[in-house]
Design an enzyme around this catalytic site. Sequence first.
Site, PDB file in Angstrom:
ATOM      1  N   ARG A  87      -7.553  -6.623  11.827  1.00 38.74           N
ATOM      2  CA  ARG A  87      -6.422  -5.545  12.222  1.00 38.74           C
ATOM      3  C   ARG A  87      -6.299  -5.775  13.783  1.00 38.74           C
ATOM      4  NH1 ARG A  87      -8.170   0.403  10.719  1.00 38.74           N
ATOM      5  NH2 ARG A  87      -9.887   0.081  12.492  1.00 38.74           N
ATOM      6  N   LYS A 189      -3.581  -0.266  16.230  1.00 40.43           N
ATOM      7  CA  LYS A 189      -4.302   0.641  16.883  1.00 40.43           C
ATOM      8  C   LYS A 189      -4.174   0.702  18.283  1.00 40.43           C
ATOM      9  CE  LYS A 189      -8.757   2.473  15.397  1.00 40.43           C
ATOM     10  NZ  LYS A 189      -8.574   3.471  14.636  1.00 40.43           N
ATOM     11  N   GLU A 225      -0.670  11.082   7.954  1.00 45.62           N
ATOM     12  CA  GLU A 225      -2.340  10.939   8.120  1.00 45.62           C
ATOM     13  C   GLU A 225      -2.656  12.127   9.329  1.00 45.62           C
ATOM     14  OE1 GLU A 225      -3.849   7.504  10.305  1.00 45.62           O
ATOM     15  OE2 GLU A 225      -1.717   6.936  10.778  1.00 45.62           O
TER      16      GLU A 225
END
Length: 346
Positions: A87, A189, A225
Amino acid sequence: MTIVRIAPRIDWDSLSFALTPTRTMFTASCDFDGEWSVGESVPYGDISVSPASGVLNYGQGVFEGTKAYRSARDRVVLFRPEANAERLRQSAVRLCIPPLPEGMFLHSLETVVRENSDFVPPADKGSLYLRPLLWGTGPMLGVRPAPSYTYLVFCSPVGPYFKTEERAIHLKVERRFHRAAPRGIGNAKAIGNYSGTLLPLVEAKREGFDEVLYLNAADEHLVEEVGAANLFIVKGGEVATPRLGGSILCGVTRDSVLHIARDLTGLSVTETNVSLEAVLAADEVFCTGTAAAVTPVARISIDGQTCQIGDGSIGRVTQLISRMLKGIQREERDDPYGWVHPVIGA
Ligand SMILES: *Cc1c(COP(=O)(O)O)cnc(C)c1O
């Protein structure tokens, strides 16, 4: 041989999700077209940054979050660090940052855990949170990728993310702000994603809520989310979570819960569009993340109206999944997936 040093002045019983300085951190550097240096461990402390750095001026930075646990087999283990490596690579590519080799990422985490092993809390008190950061260091003025980059991992012993502890949390559906846009950077992220969530979060906390639930920016009937955790619902023995559409962060915990629910519970599991009505009508709602683990949701408020989920306490499926995940992470049960990555101990 590992020398166990007792870290002074840490009251394991009062750990929360707050920073405790530790002994060392790991750092490496790279030019835009160059190779990453092998990196080194340095004492934990402040760093100096160019005022013209890419990260300060244009938010060219990404991060990760993972934990080291003391396990039932008397080891210190990481959980799926390879997934964090992948990620971080994807986040870096999206922000024009030279990606870090997986081996170097794993080496950096292992080094930080070993050197700060006495800061890993006892198994029932918490874990050692690891925070890898990657950012544009070099000076520039116009908007473009920075000429050089820094990688750094620091760590901190942590307890529960929500002060409510065992209690289930209260979410506020955010109507004024979105977290991420379609085709934006919500699935990376990226540090900039979190600055925009501060005002909604501060407002929500002032109003007495624990966290914010974001809606899909293109279709506000759908949920996305929670600030830094993914969302699941359970209805009539079916588990569902919003499908990754580009603006949702692909959580390692989310993926682990999907595997566990599919393989070990026998429930039907779908990644799909999840409407706000479906969330409010669910038998159980919970959110997932490295920091939040599996946290049950008791109540959800929208436009001042509050809806209780189930009987307001942790649901049966939530509890089952939470126990299974924790059991694997802590080596209390079999790890059929090979997720546990031992760092210290045989
Ligand atoms: C980090 C994060 C998560 C959770 O990801 P994990 O890998 O499970 O820790 C979920 N949503 C957002 C926005 C995040 O930043």
